[in-house]
Design an enzyme around this catalytic site. Structure first.
Site, PDB file in Angstrom:
ATOM      1  N   LYS A 111      -8.131  26.468  46.528  1.00  0.00           N
ATOM      2  CA  LYS A 111      -7.327  26.467  45.769  1.00  0.00           C
ATOM      3  C   LYS A 111      -7.135  24.893  44.489  1.00  0.00           C
ATOM      4  CE  LYS A 111      -3.569  29.584  47.364  1.00  0.00           C
ATOM      5  NZ  LYS A 111      -2.129  29.166  47.122  1.00  0.00           N
ATOM      6  N   LYS A 194     -13.042  37.169  49.111  1.00  0.00           N
ATOM      7  CA  LYS A 194     -11.427  37.963  50.223  1.00  0.00           C
ATOM      8  C   LYS A 194     -10.682  38.535  48.815  1.00  0.00           C
ATOM      9  CE  LYS A 194      -7.980  35.446  50.933  1.00  0.00           C
ATOM     10  NZ  LYS A 194      -7.287  33.754  50.498  1.00  0.00           N
ATOM     11  N   LYS A 197      -5.167  37.817  44.405  1.00  0.00           N
ATOM     12  CA  LYS A 197      -4.333  38.003  43.721  1.00  0.00           C
ATOM     13  C   LYS A 197      -4.933  37.061  42.143  1.00  0.00           C
ATOM     14  CE  LYS A 197       0.434  38.079  46.238  1.00  0.00           C
ATOM     15  NZ  LYS A 197       1.248  37.297  46.402  1.00  0.00           N
TER      16      LYS A 197
HETATM   17  P1  AMP Z   1      -0.421  35.736  49.650  1.00  0.00           P
HETATM   18  O1  AMP Z   1      -0.261  36.475  48.511  1.00  0.00           O
HETATM   19  O2  AMP Z   1      -1.398  34.251  49.280  1.00  0.00           O
HETATM   20  O3  AMP Z   1       0.901  34.793  50.225  1.00  0.00           O
HETATM   21  O4  AMP Z   1       0.287  36.462  51.148  1.00  0.00           O
HETATM   22  C1  AMP Z   1       0.256  37.080  52.345  1.00  0.00           C
HETATM   23  C2  AMP Z   1       0.359  37.729  52.679  1.00  0.00           C
HETATM   24  O5  AMP Z   1      -1.212  38.581  52.978  1.00  0.00           O
HETATM   25  C3  AMP Z   1      -0.536  37.320  54.207  1.00  0.00           C
HETATM   26  O6  AMP Z   1      -0.027  36.916  55.860  1.00  0.00           O
HETATM   27  C4  AMP Z   1      -1.642  36.272  54.296  1.00  0.00           C
HETATM   28  O7  AMP Z   1      -2.696  36.099  54.746  1.00  0.00           O
HETATM   29  C5  AMP Z   1      -1.649  38.417  54.142  1.00  0.00           C
HETATM   30  N1  AMP Z   1      -3.142  39.178  52.746  1.00  0.00           N
HETATM   31  C6  AMP Z   1      -3.634  38.074  51.727  1.00  0.00           C
HETATM   32  N2  AMP Z   1      -4.547  37.980  51.498  1.00  0.00           N
HETATM   33  C7  AMP Z   1      -5.864  39.218  52.503  1.00  0.00           C
HETATM   34  C8  AMP Z   1      -6.823  39.880  52.707  1.00  0.00           C
HETATM   35  N3  AMP Z   1      -7.550  40.052  51.675  1.00  0.00           N
HETATM   36  N4  AMP Z   1      -6.705  40.829  53.437  1.00  0.00           N
HETATM   37  C9  AMP Z   1      -5.958  40.503  54.364  1.00  0.00           C
HETATM   38  N5  AMP Z   1      -4.400  39.924  54.589  1.00  0.00           N
HETATM   39  C10 AMP Z   1      -4.589  39.348  53.185  1.00  0.00           C
END
Ligand code: AMP
Ligand code: TRP
Length: 341
Positions: A111, A194, A197
């Site tokens: 990041k 990956k 967002k």
């Molecule tokens: P975040 O949007 O970073 O707050 O992620 C929220 C949750 O979604 C966390 O548990 C992440 O590990 C999961 N997550 C985010 N991106 C992915 C992805 N591409 N595949 C699987 N899990 C994800």
């Protein structure tokens, strides 16, 4: 005690990775555990957020929880900034955590990018706040996608060090719950990146608010390779062989998504589509995605049109969360030697 805690950042488009890696598992765990699900707005501001968008995104994450099936009467859902224990315990744990530990965190490196000197201090200590989120409730289990594994190992190290430093058995050593066939959903445009967002290409992800047409278009455009779909020979004891995975990352990403959405094993999916052309498989995947995701997207839109309703749920959740966290924080103060009642 079996208590679940997890968080999702309100930083923009929620996508299929968030759903399969996290939110859907949150729903499944409600029966068995006492659950707290948090919209982590304090984490979001580790990179600059437009205030109007932050508020809207907070409601969007809350709406996604509700639309996916989280029952706010049973589980506690709230936004992090409403419960002071998170920020407070985070400071205390920042005094337990070590600089060397944070220096190893790959998410910070990704990041912060090349211009590390200019990253916020908050981004650097982000994992300490995450440990505080979990330990403020002495949660024992944490459902997350695979990308959060390293942060949870750090949480375990911090909890263990706190216990050792003060010769107590106070904080639990948390167990990650990395569940399902799609714990790391990859971009639809690049099977080695990956799904995220922050990817500038909207075609790289299926957003939870995408309508039927967008879902179909994005799956049609998803990158594939010229071969037909593989069969179960690519598995070894149920797991994908690394060399096969590396050769055809896009194919296995789509197959994992299909498996997770249909709640079947990758082996069953491989048997089902072995030898098929991608074009036919994509039609099947689009139909399944629409069946599973479109109702969630529609319900999210409906809930987001009623911000008062969502805000009330977060408010009530914050009161319940605070009631659990405050006595734990009080004990932490006593252990450390802080005066006060
Ligand atoms: P975040 O949007 O970073 O707050 O992620 C929220 C949750 O979604 C966390 O548990 C992440 O590990 C999961 N997550 C985010 N991106 C992915 C992805 N591409 N595949 C699987 N899990 C994800
Ligand atoms: N860091 C997590 C992510 O980006 C979100 C998060 C914050 C979290 N606090 C948490 C996840 C506590 C699990 C438990 O995905």
């Amino acid at each position: 005690m079996r208590r679940v805690f997890s968080g999702v950042q309100p930083t923009g488009d929620l996508h299929l990775g968030n759903y399969l890696g996290a939110i859907r598992n949150f729903v499944d765990l409600q029966e068995e555990y006492e659950c707290l699900y948090c919209v982590v707005d304090l984490h979001a501001i580790t990179v600059w957020q437009d205030p109007i968008k932050l508020a809207a995104n907070t409601r969007e994450v809350a709406a996604s929880f509700l639309a996916s099936g989280i029952d706010p009467k049973n589980s506690i859902m709230f936004n992090q900034s409403q419960v002071p224990a998170h920020a407070e315990l985070s400071w205390i744990l920042s005094c337990v955590s070590r600089i060397g530990w944070l220096n190893r965190m790959t998410q910070f490196k990704d990041k912060a990018g090349k211009n590390r000197e200019n990253a916020s201090v908050g981004l650097y200590v982000y994992p300490n706040l995450m440990a505080a989120d979990i330990l403020a409730y002495k949660a024992s289990h944490v459902p997350v996608g695979e990308d959060q594994k390293q942060h949870l190992e750090l949480t375990r190290d911090i909890a263990t060090k706190f216990n050792n430093d003060f010769s107590v058995e106070f904080f639990p050593v948390v167990e990650p719950l990395i569940l399902g066939e799609a714990t790391r959903v990859m971009s639809l445009r690049d099977g080695k990146a990956k799904m995220s967002k922050s990817d500038p290409s909207d075609n790289s992800r299926i957003n939870l608010t995408d309508g039927t047409d967008e879902i179909v278009q994005k799956i049609r455009k998803a990158r594939t390779d010229p071969d037909v779909l593989p069969g179960p020979e690519v598995l070894i004891e149920g797991d994908l062989k690394t060399e096969d995975q590396n050769k055809r990352p896009e194919a296995f990403n789509l197959l994992s998504i299909y498996s997770a959405l249909s709640r079947q094993s990758l082996e069953e999916t491989l048997k089902q589509f072995q030898g098929m052309q991608f074009s036919s498989f994509k039609d099947e995947l689009a139909d399944l995605s629409i069946a599973k995701l479109a109702p969630i997207g529609e319900e999210m839109q409906r809930l987001m049109a009623d911000p008062g309703y969502v805000d009330n749920i977060l408010q009530e959740g914050a009161i319940r969360a605070n009631n659990i966290a405050q006595p734990i924080l009080k004990e932490v103060h006593q252990i450390i030697g802080f005066l006060g009642k």
